[in-house]
Design an enzyme around this catalytic site. Structure first.
Site, PDB file in Angstrom:
ATOM      1  N   GLY A  46       9.632  15.134   6.053  1.00 45.81           N
ATOM      2  CA  GLY A  46       9.693  15.232   7.508  1.00 45.81           C
ATOM      3  C   GLY A  46       8.591  16.152   8.000  1.00 45.81           C
ATOM      4  O   GLY A  46       8.142  17.040   7.253  1.00 45.81           O
ATOM      5  N   GLN A  51       4.150  21.614  13.716  1.00 43.67           N
ATOM      6  CA  GLN A  51       3.565  21.931  12.409  1.00 43.67           C
ATOM      7  C   GLN A  51       2.121  21.480  12.283  1.00 43.67           C
ATOM      8  O   GLN A  51       1.423  21.903  11.365  1.00 43.67           O
ATOM      9  CB  GLN A  51       4.402  21.297  11.293  1.00 43.67           C
ATOM     10  CG  GLN A  51       5.779  21.918  11.155  1.00 43.67           C
ATOM     11  CD  GLN A  51       6.533  21.301  10.011  1.00 43.67           C
ATOM     12  OE1 GLN A  51       7.123  20.247  10.163  1.00 43.67           O
ATOM     13  NE2 GLN A  51       6.496  21.930   8.837  1.00 43.67           N
ATOM     14  N   CYS A  88      10.231  24.066   3.316  1.00 38.87           N
ATOM     15  CA  CYS A  88       9.516  23.724   4.541  1.00 38.87           C
ATOM     16  C   CYS A  88       8.024  23.749   4.254  1.00 38.87           C
ATOM     17  O   CYS A  88       7.523  24.682   3.628  1.00 38.87           O
ATOM     18  CB  CYS A  88       9.849  24.750   5.623  1.00 38.87           C
ATOM     19  SG  CYS A  88       8.944  24.456   7.152  1.00 38.87           S
ATOM     20  N   LEU A  89       7.308  22.737   4.723  1.00 36.19           N
ATOM     21  CA  LEU A  89       5.860  22.691   4.499  1.00 36.19           C
ATOM     22  C   LEU A  89       5.148  23.859   5.170  1.00 36.19           C
ATOM     23  O   LEU A  89       4.033  24.209   4.772  1.00 36.19           O
ATOM     24  CB  LEU A  89       5.295  21.366   5.013  1.00 36.19           C
ATOM     25  CG  LEU A  89       5.796  20.111   4.286  1.00 36.19           C
ATOM     26  CD1 LEU A  89       5.315  18.857   5.010  1.00 36.19           C
ATOM     27  CD2 LEU A  89       5.350  20.103   2.830  1.00 36.19           C
ATOM     28  N   HIS A 130      16.560  20.245  10.364  1.00 31.20           N
ATOM     29  CA  HIS A 130      15.386  21.060  10.047  1.00 31.20           C
ATOM     30  C   HIS A 130      14.238  20.769  11.028  1.00 31.20           C
ATOM     31  O   HIS A 130      13.612  21.698  11.564  1.00 31.20           O
ATOM     32  CB  HIS A 130      14.961  20.762   8.606  1.00 31.20           C
ATOM     33  CG  HIS A 130      13.779  21.534   8.135  1.00 31.20           C
ATOM     34  ND1 HIS A 130      13.865  22.542   7.211  1.00 31.20           N
ATOM     35  CD2 HIS A 130      12.460  21.450   8.475  1.00 31.20           C
ATOM     36  CE1 HIS A 130      12.655  23.046   7.017  1.00 31.20           C
ATOM     37  NE2 HIS A 130      11.779  22.400   7.760  1.00 31.20           N
ATOM     38  N   GLU A 131      13.991  19.498  11.276  1.00 31.55           N
ATOM     39  CA  GLU A 131      12.894  19.139  12.196  1.00 31.55           C
ATOM     40  C   GLU A 131      13.227  19.563  13.628  1.00 31.55           C
ATOM     41  O   GLU A 131      12.350  20.008  14.374  1.00 31.55           O
ATOM     42  CB  GLU A 131      12.588  17.638  12.130  1.00 31.55           C
ATOM     43  CG  GLU A 131      12.196  17.109  10.745  1.00 31.55           C
ATOM     44  CD  GLU A 131      11.157  17.950  10.032  1.00 31.55           C
ATOM     45  OE1 GLU A 131      10.280  18.525  10.703  1.00 31.55           O
ATOM     46  OE2 GLU A 131      11.225  18.057   8.796  1.00 31.55           O
ATOM     47  N   HIS A 134      12.303  23.064  14.162  1.00 35.25           N
ATOM     48  CA  HIS A 134      10.863  23.231  14.431  1.00 35.25           C
ATOM     49  C   HIS A 134      10.555  23.037  15.914  1.00 35.25           C
ATOM     50  O   HIS A 134       9.720  23.747  16.477  1.00 35.25           O
ATOM     51  CB  HIS A 134      10.036  22.228  13.628  1.00 35.25           C
ATOM     52  CG  HIS A 134       9.779  22.657  12.215  1.00 35.25           C
ATOM     53  ND1 HIS A 134       9.138  23.828  11.897  1.00 35.25           N
ATOM     54  CD2 HIS A 134      10.067  22.059  11.036  1.00 35.25           C
ATOM     55  CE1 HIS A 134       9.037  23.927  10.576  1.00 35.25           C
ATOM     56  NE2 HIS A 134       9.596  22.878  10.027  1.00 35.25           N
TER      57      HIS A 134
HETATM   58 NI    NI Z   1       9.804  22.555   8.023  1.00 28.38          NI
END
Ligand code: NI
Length: 176
Positions: A46, A51, A88-89, A130-131, A134
């Site tokens: 995702g 991000q 998380c990226l 999670h998204e 963000h």
């Molecule tokens: Ni993330």
């Protein structure tokens, strides 16, 4: 090479509440394509627009059944509890067991402007939550208990991941 560099903790764009998408146009469709390319290259399941430095309420995902995107999402309700090791990226290389609602009901729009609605469970539910975080300027570390968060921040400093945050959103998280 991926279309975008993924923003990392310490970048203020990750701490803003993103703005609603006003219009679904060709530029937004291109953004979605570039975000998916960036997500697959990472790789991740995702990716939210902040991000990649874009202040819009939009995320993309693929948890194994193909690429998808949701615009202006809203979580209507959650139910139950589920523990899952979440990464998380934007907080690269680290992950923690985090408790969140097991199921959620989420609604949003697809790229044709039609309503999307999901009764999501477990991994899919977790990805959406999670998204959604963000889009609200919330990072994974806010979901940790205080002791775990302190040690996570120390680990991030030791590994020199990101830059120290001086103006956290959502309260209480300030690095010396
Ligand atoms: Ni993330």
């Amino acid at each position: 090479m991926a279309a975008y560099d993924i923003r990392v903790i310490g970048d203020p764009v990750l701490r803003q509440k993103a703005n609603d998408v006003a219009e679904i146009d060709g530029a937004l469709v291109k953004l979605v394509e570039d975000m998916l390319e960036t997500m697959y290259a990472a790789p991740g399941i995702g990716l939210a627009a902040p991000q990649v430095g874009v202040d819009k309420r939009l995320f993309v995902w693929d948890i194994g059944y193909g690429p998808n995107a949701m615009v202006n999402p809203e979580i209507i309700e959650g139910d139950g509890e589920w523990v899952f090791e979440e990464g998380c990226l934007s907080v690269p290389g680290l992950s923690w067991e985090i408790v969140r609602p097991k199921k959620i009901h989420i609604v949003g729009r697809d790229l044709d402007g039609n309503e999307m609605t999901y009764e999501a469970d477990e991994l899919e539910s977790r990805m959406f939550q999670h998204e959604m975080d963000h889009l609200n300027g919330v990072l994974l570390i806010e979901r940790l208990d205080e002791d775990t968060r302190k040690s996570a921040l120390k680990t991030l400093r030791d590994l020199q991941i990101g830059t120290p945050e001086t103006k956290p959103a959502g309260g209480g998280l300030t690095l010396p």
